[in-house]
Design a protein around this motif. Sequence first.
Motif, PDB file in Angstrom:
ATOM      1  N   VAL A   1       0.814  -1.150   0.315  1.00 37.09           N
ATOM      2  CA  VAL A   1      -0.354   0.194   0.555  1.00 37.09           C
ATOM      3  C   VAL A   1       0.765   1.505  -0.131  1.00 37.09           C
ATOM      4  O   VAL A   1       1.506   1.409   0.791  1.00 37.09           O
ATOM      5  CB  VAL A   1      -0.209  -0.231   1.349  1.00 37.09           C
ATOM      6  CG1 VAL A   1      -2.104   1.438   1.504  1.00 37.09           C
ATOM      7  CG2 VAL A   1      -1.438  -1.194   1.407  1.00 37.09           C
ATOM      8  N   ILE A   2       0.862   2.039  -1.133  1.00 30.59           N
ATOM      9  CA  ILE A   2       1.191   2.962  -0.668  1.00 30.59           C
ATOM     10  C   ILE A   2       0.546   4.497  -0.968  1.00 30.59           C
ATOM     11  O   ILE A   2      -0.757   4.878  -1.142  1.00 30.59           O
ATOM     12  CB  ILE A   2       2.496   3.532  -2.219  1.00 30.59           C
ATOM     13  CG1 ILE A   2       3.130   4.853  -2.382  1.00 30.59           C
ATOM     14  CG2 ILE A   2       1.623   3.644  -3.310  1.00 30.59           C
ATOM     15  CD1 ILE A   2       4.641   4.433  -3.284  1.00 30.59           C
ATOM     16  N   ALA A   3       0.833   5.836   0.059  1.00 30.31           N
ATOM     17  CA  ALA A   3      -0.114   6.876  -0.163  1.00 30.31           C
ATOM     18  C   ALA A   3       0.775   8.005  -0.603  1.00 30.31           C
ATOM     19  O   ALA A   3       1.755   8.092  -0.921  1.00 30.31           O
ATOM     20  CB  ALA A   3       0.017   7.216   1.673  1.00 30.31           C
ATOM     21  N   LEU A   4       0.158   8.729  -1.172  1.00 26.71           N
ATOM     22  CA  LEU A   4       0.436   9.573  -2.147  1.00 26.71           C
ATOM     23  C   LEU A   4       0.499  11.201  -1.460  1.00 26.71           C
ATOM     24  O   LEU A   4      -0.560  11.406  -1.689  1.00 26.71           O
ATOM     25  CB  LEU A   4       0.414   9.845  -3.835  1.00 26.71           C
ATOM     26  CG  LEU A   4      -0.190   8.278  -4.214  1.00 26.71           C
ATOM     27  CD1 LEU A   4       0.307   7.943  -5.841  1.00 26.71           C
ATOM     28  CD2 LEU A   4       1.729   7.566  -4.079  1.00 26.71           C
ATOM     29  N   GLU A   5       1.397  11.807  -1.938  1.00 15.24           N
ATOM     30  CA  GLU A   5       1.125  13.638  -1.372  1.00 15.24           C
ATOM     31  C   GLU A   5       2.184  13.873  -2.105  1.00 15.24           C
ATOM     32  O   GLU A   5       3.586  14.183  -2.459  1.00 15.24           O
ATOM     33  CB  GLU A   5       1.450  13.396  -0.271  1.00 15.24           C
ATOM     34  CG  GLU A   5       2.992  13.193   0.274  1.00 15.24           C
ATOM     35  CD  GLU A   5       2.703  13.740   2.018  1.00 15.24           C
ATOM     36  OE1 GLU A   5       2.221  13.908   2.944  1.00 15.24           O
ATOM     37  OE2 GLU A   5       3.968  13.589   2.662  1.00 15.24           O
ATOM     38  N   PRO A   6       1.321  15.609  -2.621  1.00 16.29           N
ATOM     39  CA  PRO A   6       2.034  16.525  -3.337  1.00 16.29           C
ATOM     40  C   PRO A   6       3.406  17.207  -2.553  1.00 16.29           C
ATOM     41  O   PRO A   6       2.987  17.120  -1.145  1.00 16.29           O
ATOM     42  CB  PRO A   6       1.490  17.483  -3.511  1.00 16.29           C
ATOM     43  CG  PRO A   6      -0.205  16.593  -3.440  1.00 16.29           C
ATOM     44  CD  PRO A   6       0.356  15.868  -2.034  1.00 16.29           C
ATOM     45  N   ARG A   7       4.722  17.163  -2.907  1.00 19.64           N
ATOM     46  CA  ARG A   7       5.533  18.408  -1.993  1.00 19.64           C
ATOM     47  C   ARG A   7       6.053  18.766  -3.444  1.00 19.64           C
ATOM     48  O   ARG A   7       6.896  18.384  -4.454  1.00 19.64           O
ATOM     49  CB  ARG A   7       6.279  16.830  -2.094  1.00 19.64           C
ATOM     50  CG  ARG A   7       7.911  17.595  -0.842  1.00 19.64           C
ATOM     51  CD  ARG A   7       8.585  16.469  -0.940  1.00 19.64           C
ATOM     52  NE  ARG A   7       7.975  16.187   0.291  1.00 19.64           N
ATOM     53  CZ  ARG A   7       8.424  16.768   0.850  1.00 19.64           C
ATOM     54  NH1 ARG A   7       9.483  17.415   1.945  1.00 19.64           N
ATOM     55  NH2 ARG A   7       7.836  15.741   2.558  1.00 19.64           N
TER      56      ARG A   7
END
Length: 315
Positions: free
Chosen positions: A152-158
């Motif tokens: 499971v991978i969580a994607l967040e903007p940076r």
Amino acid sequence: MAPRANWKGFLRLSLVTCPIALFPATSESEKVSFNQINRKTGHRIKYLKVDADTGEEVDTDNITKGYKVDTDSYIEITKDELDNIALESTRTIDINEFVPRSDIDDLYLVRPYYIVPDGKVGHDAYAVIRDTIKSMDKVALATVVLTNREHVIALEPRGKGLVGLLLRYPYEVRDASEYFDGIQDVKITKDMLDLAKHIVEQKSGAFEPEKFEDHYEAALIDLINRKRSGERIVNAARPRETGNVVSLMDALKRSLANEGRSLKPAKEQKPRKRVEGQSEMLLPISGSGKRTAKGESKKTVKVARSTAKSRKAGI
């Protein structure tokens, strides 16, 4: 040179798809590592795979995996059997849902990856997915297959990109109650709490990771350089811990007084030049410049880096 991508494929949000590459966001390759050597000969130690009972060396072809059932019993699992259940990577990270970042307990975080567009095409679709996640003020949850396992991978903007945070499964996180239930309930007086708060206020500041110094790493580099220069190393005596039991209130008061003294203005110092990697401070492995304990060669010190192969074998 940028590291090689750990994974290449596609990022998909419904019908919007773009080619991407995953790169490790952190690295420990700059840390000093060691190999085991024979003290008598100076040669590197080589490990052999031997039968625990017979002591005979075993060929690679005869080595298989086994799941331990009890002390002397194993269930043999062959490579073909593992290949049969290995997940085929779809080479696609499908976004399944969006959740608040605060909902993800930090205990579930494994490691971060930088997710970037792969190639010259797909930047528009990448921007749409990135900005959509950013506008929702949430993180996107998806799955990705790495080394035959689904994660499971969580994607967040940076900034202009995306960071993928690999997450643990619930069975990988230990129950905190097993460790914390035995902690005694203690009533802290208001005076103690106020003193502790004063200490916190005096030590408060902004998070600036560039101020962090790995003192042990610096000491290792200094030790290696001194030994290579021919300097005789004398072991320093370690201070003994007194272990004296003092009043908690007295300890808080002394701490507050010490913090007050440490906050006196000091002469402004020039900021230290940022060093990209600790290993860059190591002396070159070979060179014609003569070195002594008192002085070093004026020749330019080149970066001494271990090869990836030697690092993997290091201890």
